[in-house]
Write a protein that holds these residues in place. Structure first.
Motif, PDB file in Angstrom:
ATOM      1  N   HIS A 139      -6.970   4.126   6.650  1.00  0.00           N
ATOM      2  CA  HIS A 139      -7.907   3.182   7.255  1.00  0.00           C
ATOM      3  C   HIS A 139      -7.220   2.430   8.418  1.00  0.00           C
ATOM      4  O   HIS A 139      -7.861   2.041   9.386  1.00  0.00           O
ATOM      5  CB  HIS A 139      -8.387   2.223   6.170  1.00  0.00           C
ATOM      6  CG  HIS A 139      -9.174   1.069   6.674  1.00  0.00           C
ATOM      7  ND1 HIS A 139     -10.462   1.192   7.142  1.00  0.00           N
ATOM      8  CD2 HIS A 139      -8.857  -0.241   6.791  1.00  0.00           C
ATOM      9  CE1 HIS A 139     -10.891  -0.003   7.528  1.00  0.00           C
ATOM     10  NE2 HIS A 139      -9.943  -0.882   7.329  1.00  0.00           N
ATOM     11  N   ALA A 147       0.853  -1.189   0.000  1.00  0.00           N
ATOM     12  CA  ALA A 147       0.000   0.000   0.000  1.00  0.00           C
ATOM     13  C   ALA A 147       0.885   1.234   0.000  1.00  0.00           C
ATOM     14  O   ALA A 147       1.775   1.361   0.848  1.00  0.00           O
ATOM     15  CB  ALA A 147      -0.887   0.002   1.236  1.00  0.00           C
ATOM     16  N   HIS A 162      -5.266   3.335   0.998  1.00  0.00           N
ATOM     17  CA  HIS A 162      -6.024   2.709   2.080  1.00  0.00           C
ATOM     18  C   HIS A 162      -5.339   2.882   3.430  1.00  0.00           C
ATOM     19  O   HIS A 162      -5.866   2.483   4.453  1.00  0.00           O
ATOM     20  CB  HIS A 162      -6.173   1.202   1.822  1.00  0.00           C
ATOM     21  CG  HIS A 162      -6.997   0.895   0.615  1.00  0.00           C
ATOM     22  ND1 HIS A 162      -8.278   1.388   0.451  1.00  0.00           N
ATOM     23  CD2 HIS A 162      -6.731   0.164  -0.485  1.00  0.00           C
ATOM     24  CE1 HIS A 162      -8.745   0.973  -0.709  1.00  0.00           C
ATOM     25  NE2 HIS A 162      -7.827   0.228  -1.298  1.00  0.00           N
ATOM     26  N   ASP A 200      -5.889   7.475  -3.623  1.00  0.00           N
ATOM     27  CA  ASP A 200      -6.896   6.536  -3.107  1.00  0.00           C
ATOM     28  C   ASP A 200      -6.273   5.574  -2.074  1.00  0.00           C
ATOM     29  O   ASP A 200      -6.713   4.439  -1.926  1.00  0.00           O
ATOM     30  CB  ASP A 200      -7.516   5.741  -4.268  1.00  0.00           C
ATOM     31  CG  ASP A 200      -6.438   4.991  -5.057  1.00  0.00           C
ATOM     32  OD1 ASP A 200      -5.235   5.270  -4.826  1.00  0.00           O
ATOM     33  OD2 ASP A 200      -6.802   4.132  -5.882  1.00  0.00           O
TER      34      ASP A 200
END
Ligand SMILES: N[C@@H](CCC(=O)N[C@@H](CS)C(=O)NCC(=O)O)C(=O)O
Length: 203
Positions: free
Chosen positions: A42, A31, A39, A37
């Motif tokens: 999160h 990631a 993640h 975008d």
């Protein structure tokens, strides 16, 4: 156990190496913290990697905290001494090496900006941080007490990842000049399977 991050990050590499050395099985989730975008927020509201999702789904972030969590599991080999005061010496060197990686990251990000928007002051300030810190790490590597003492510890791993990052991004390419202790330490570390398996991808 899930490790969220990218192998270009010295902090993610530090955690991967710890888990490989300890034989902890984990899933790597690639990631980028910088994509629109991403993640990553999160897992970590700061938007930084690494983050670790433990088997009980608890999320840990910041590589020093993750390293401490992994050490608390008790898997051999121990990367910190049992004595808390001795451990603190090694943790401080871990933070020093991480601080060099932080400063190198600032330089890399600054140099990605258009030439006329780059700040010479920011670049100089961070180069100076790096040189001073490398001098201290060199002294510690030559002393061979808390760093480079022949028993792999957390400070060795953080230092190896930091040097790997300086090489990978070609930040401060003269880091090795008159620092034979760090050169020797890096050569020894880079021969370990855990380091070889986590070499950053070609830039
Ligand atoms: N102190 C943190 C530093 C982590 C860090 O700065 N990671 C970088 C990648 S090398 C990142 O995710 N940066 C994204 C951002 O700053 O928004 C740690 O040790 O985990």
């Amino acid at each position: 156990m899930k490790l969220i991050g990218s192998y270009t990050s010295p902090f993610v590499r530090k955690i991967s190496i710890i888990m490989l050395e300890k034989g902890i099985i984990f899933e790597f989730v690639n990631a980028s913290p910088y994509s629109d975008d991403s993640h990553v927020p999160h897992y970590n509201p700061l938007g930084k990697v690494p983050a670790l999702v433990a088997d009980d789904q608890q999320i840990w972030f910041d590589s020093s905290i993750i390293a401490e969590f992994l050490e608390l599991r008790g898997d051999a080999p121990a990367l910190l001494p049992a004595d808390p005061h001795q451990s603190l010496h090694i943790r401080q060197l871990e933070k020093l090496a991480d601080g060099v990686s932080d400063a190198a990251l600032v330089i890399v990000r600054e140099q990605m900006r258009p030439g006329d928007q780059q700040s010479e002051e920011v670049l100089l300030r961070n180069r100076e941080k790096i040189q001073r810190s490398l001098d201290m790490l060199e002294t510690m590597a030559a002393e061979g007490k808390w760093l480079n003492n022949g028993h792999l510890n957390l400070a060795d791993i953080a230092t190896g990842c930091m040097i790997g990052y300086l090489n990978f991004r070609r930040v401060v390419p003269n880091w090795c000049v008159e620092r034979p202790g760090l050169v020797k330490l890096a050569e020894t570390l880079f021969q370990r399977e855990s380091f070889a398996r986590t070499t950053p991808p070609a830039a």
